[in-house]
Structure formats: C-alpha cells, structure tokens
Design a protein around this motif. Structure first.
Motif, PDB file in Angstrom:
ATOM      1  N   THR A   1      57.743  16.126 -42.300  1.00  0.00           N
ATOM      2  CA  THR A   1      57.855  17.419 -42.984  1.00  0.00           C
ATOM      3  C   THR A   1      56.876  17.510 -44.152  1.00  0.00           C
ATOM      4  O   THR A   1      56.210  18.540 -44.351  1.00  0.00           O
ATOM      5  N   LYS A   2      56.786  16.439 -44.919  1.00  0.00           N
ATOM      6  CA  LYS A   2      55.894  16.423 -46.084  1.00  0.00           C
ATOM      7  C   LYS A   2      54.439  16.590 -45.666  1.00  0.00           C
ATOM      8  O   LYS A   2      53.692  17.375 -46.284  1.00  0.00           O
ATOM      9  N   ASN A   3      54.019  15.905 -44.625  1.00  0.00           N
ATOM     10  CA  ASN A   3      52.623  16.000 -44.178  1.00  0.00           C
ATOM     11  C   ASN A   3      52.326  17.348 -43.524  1.00  0.00           C
ATOM     12  O   ASN A   3      51.219  17.879 -43.663  1.00  0.00           O
ATOM     13  N   ALA A   4      53.306  17.913 -42.829  1.00  0.00           N
ATOM     14  CA  ALA A   4      53.118  19.253 -42.274  1.00  0.00           C
ATOM     15  C   ALA A   4      52.958  20.278 -43.394  1.00  0.00           C
ATOM     16  O   ALA A   4      52.104  21.174 -43.315  1.00  0.00           O
ATOM     17  N   ALA A   5      53.768  20.143 -44.442  1.00  0.00           N
ATOM     18  CA  ALA A   5      53.652  21.072 -45.572  1.00  0.00           C
ATOM     19  C   ALA A   5      52.303  20.933 -46.264  1.00  0.00           C
ATOM     20  O   ALA A   5      51.683  21.935 -46.661  1.00  0.00           O
ATOM     21  N   ALA A   6      51.810  19.693 -46.407  1.00  0.00           N
ATOM     22  CA  ALA A   6      50.506  19.474 -47.044  1.00  0.00           C
ATOM     23  C   ALA A   6      49.385  20.067 -46.196  1.00  0.00           C
ATOM     24  O   ALA A   6      48.439  20.669 -46.727  1.00  0.00           O
ATOM     25  N   LEU A   7      49.486  19.912 -44.874  1.00  0.00           N
ATOM     26  CA  LEU A   7      48.473  20.483 -43.988  1.00  0.00           C
ATOM     27  C   LEU A   7      48.498  22.007 -44.062  1.00  0.00           C
ATOM     28  O   LEU A   7      47.441  22.657 -44.142  1.00  0.00           O
TER      29      LEU A   7
ATOM     30  N   GLY B   1      44.002  25.382 -23.156  1.00  0.00           N
ATOM     31  CA  GLY B   1      43.130  24.811 -24.179  1.00  0.00           C
ATOM     32  C   GLY B   1      43.468  25.394 -25.547  1.00  0.00           C
ATOM     33  O   GLY B   1      43.847  26.571 -25.650  1.00  0.00           O
ATOM     34  N   MET B   2      43.362  24.588 -26.576  1.00  0.00           N
ATOM     35  CA  MET B   2      43.783  25.039 -27.903  1.00  0.00           C
ATOM     36  C   MET B   2      42.984  24.324 -28.978  1.00  0.00           C
ATOM     37  O   MET B   2      42.453  23.233 -28.772  1.00  0.00           O
ATOM     38  N   THR B   3      42.918  24.977 -30.137  1.00  0.00           N
ATOM     39  CA  THR B   3      42.316  24.364 -31.315  1.00  0.00           C
ATOM     40  C   THR B   3      43.441  23.898 -32.226  1.00  0.00           C
ATOM     41  O   THR B   3      44.315  24.688 -32.603  1.00  0.00           O
ATOM     42  N   ALA B   4      43.434  22.617 -32.557  1.00  0.00           N
ATOM     43  CA  ALA B   4      44.463  22.034 -33.406  1.00  0.00           C
ATOM     44  C   ALA B   4      43.847  21.591 -34.734  1.00  0.00           C
ATOM     45  O   ALA B   4      42.754  21.022 -34.757  1.00  0.00           O
ATOM     46  N   PHE B   5      44.556  21.856 -35.810  1.00  0.00           N
ATOM     47  CA  PHE B   5      44.209  21.332 -37.129  1.00  0.00           C
ATOM     48  C   PHE B   5      45.124  20.139 -37.380  1.00  0.00           C
ATOM     49  O   PHE B   5      46.351  20.274 -37.334  1.00  0.00           O
ATOM     50  N   VAL B   6      44.518  18.983 -37.624  1.00  0.00           N
ATOM     51  CA  VAL B   6      45.246  17.712 -37.565  1.00  0.00           C
ATOM     52  C   VAL B   6      45.159  16.972 -38.888  1.00  0.00           C
ATOM     53  O   VAL B   6      44.066  16.785 -39.439  1.00  0.00           O
ATOM     54  N   LYS B   7      46.311  16.533 -39.363  1.00  0.00           N
ATOM     55  CA  LYS B   7      46.372  15.653 -40.540  1.00  0.00           C
ATOM     56  C   LYS B   7      46.949  14.325 -40.090  1.00  0.00           C
ATOM     57  O   LYS B   7      48.015  14.282 -39.465  1.00  0.00           O
TER      58      LYS B   7
END
Length: 207
Positions: free
Chosen positions: A161-167, A143-149
């Motif tokens: 890559t761009k969205n990962a950097a923004a998140l 089980g894990m907590t994910a922060f999602v964009k």
C-alpha cells in the motif's frame, strides 16, 4: 578542415540524441523463469515506464478484506492448476511474477476484489490448458503501458500500500493519466528466498 567538421557534427549528435534505455532479456529478477515480455520506454528516479505485450494469464478472483489472505488463497488455487488440476492433467511450468490486481471497495468496510494471476508460459499462450476449478480462468490482457515502482525485502500488506501510494504521488506530480481505481502488485521470489528480493507495484496508463 573536413575532419574537423565531421568531429564537430558527431559531438553535436552525441549531445542532442536521446539516450534510449538499455535492456537485457530476461531480466535477472525473473530468476530464470518465463515472464511477460515488455520494453522499457523510460526510467526516472521514481518509476519505470514499460510497454507490455498482449498476453494470457491464469487468474482467480477473491473478495475480502485482507491482502495476505487473498493472495494465499489465490496462489494455492493457481498452484493446484499448474500442478495438474486442469482438463489435461498436465504439469505447467511456474512463471514470474505472481501478480495481484487490487480493486479497492467503495468504502472503509467494503470488500476489495483481489485477482491473483500467473503468467501463461509462452508454449501455452495459444491454447492454455482448461482449468478444472471453476474459480480459475484464463485471462487475456491486451498490450498495456505500466508505470512500475520496485522495492526489496519481504513485502507486507502495508509495504504494498505504501509503495502504491508513493507511485501514485509521483505520477500525479508528473501529471500522467493513469487508472487510479486499481493497481497491481508483482512478486518475483519464492518465500524461501531471503536475499535480493524483488517486488513491484504497477499503475496502468489510461488512454
């Protein structure tokens, strides 16, 4: 007088009680496919925090320089697996999303490890069919907590890559502790779906 006190108390509770996120299951972006169970903890303007249940995934890892090439190779291996390339030669239903764990290399000319995964259907979670391809393996995730964009459209390597950097920037600004050494991409749609596409990038909360 008693009625006035009750109404005042209820009004106070309406103001001070926390607003919990509402959620229907499965989410529409799963497109009626089975997808991993999660609970939305909270949403902000920049990301959603989700608590995922422990689950098994079918995975394969590719080392290379190109996200697109690695994802195509990984998808084909896993598609062959669910199409009958397993010890029982059974057909396994397609699920969503197709995730890719991106573990970047240590330098600009170092290869990146891409682990592409399909969620194991709920009926097979206890004992997934054994893969015939030695490059495919069952991957149990705690089980894990994910922060999602989330974002739409056809996602290119640059978009991921761009969205990962923004998140990452949003999480850093919020002083949240998360695993910075890797991230996940998650795609929910067939390549033949032109409209209302749903893509996600995930960072995983660190203890």
């Amino acid at each position: 007088m008693l009625t006035l006190i009750v109404l005042t108390t209820l009004a106070s509770l309406a103001v001070t009680s926390p607003v919990l996120p509402t959620q229907t299951w499965p989410p529409a972006f799963c497109n009626k496919l089975e997808c991993p169970k999660y609970t939305t903890v909270k949403t902000t303007k920049d990301y959603e925090e989700r608590q995922y249940d422990a689950a098994k995934w079918s995975s394969t890892t590719i080392s290379g320089m190109s996200y697109d090439e690695a994802s195509r190779t990984g998808f084909q291996r896993l598609f062959n697996y669910i199409s009958g390339s397993n010890k029982g030669q059974v057909k396994i239903p397609m699920t969503a999303p197709v995730t890719t764990k991106v573990l970047p290399g240590q330098g600009p000319f170092c290869k990146t490890n891409f682990t592409v995964s399909f969620f194991v259907p709920f009926a097979d979670q206890t004992s997934p069919p054994e893969p015939s391809d030695p490059n495919v393996f069952t991957n149990p995730l705690a089980g894990m907590t994910a922060f999602v964009k989330s974002f739409g459209g056809y996602a290119s390597d640059t978009d991921w890559t761009k969205n990962a950097a923004a998140l990452a920037e949003s999480l850093d600004n919020a002083t949240i502790n998360y695993h910075k050494e890797f991230y996940y991409t998650a795609g929910y749609d067939s390549p033949f779906t032109p409209l209302h596409r749903h893509n996600e990038v995930w960072f995983i909360k660190a203890d």
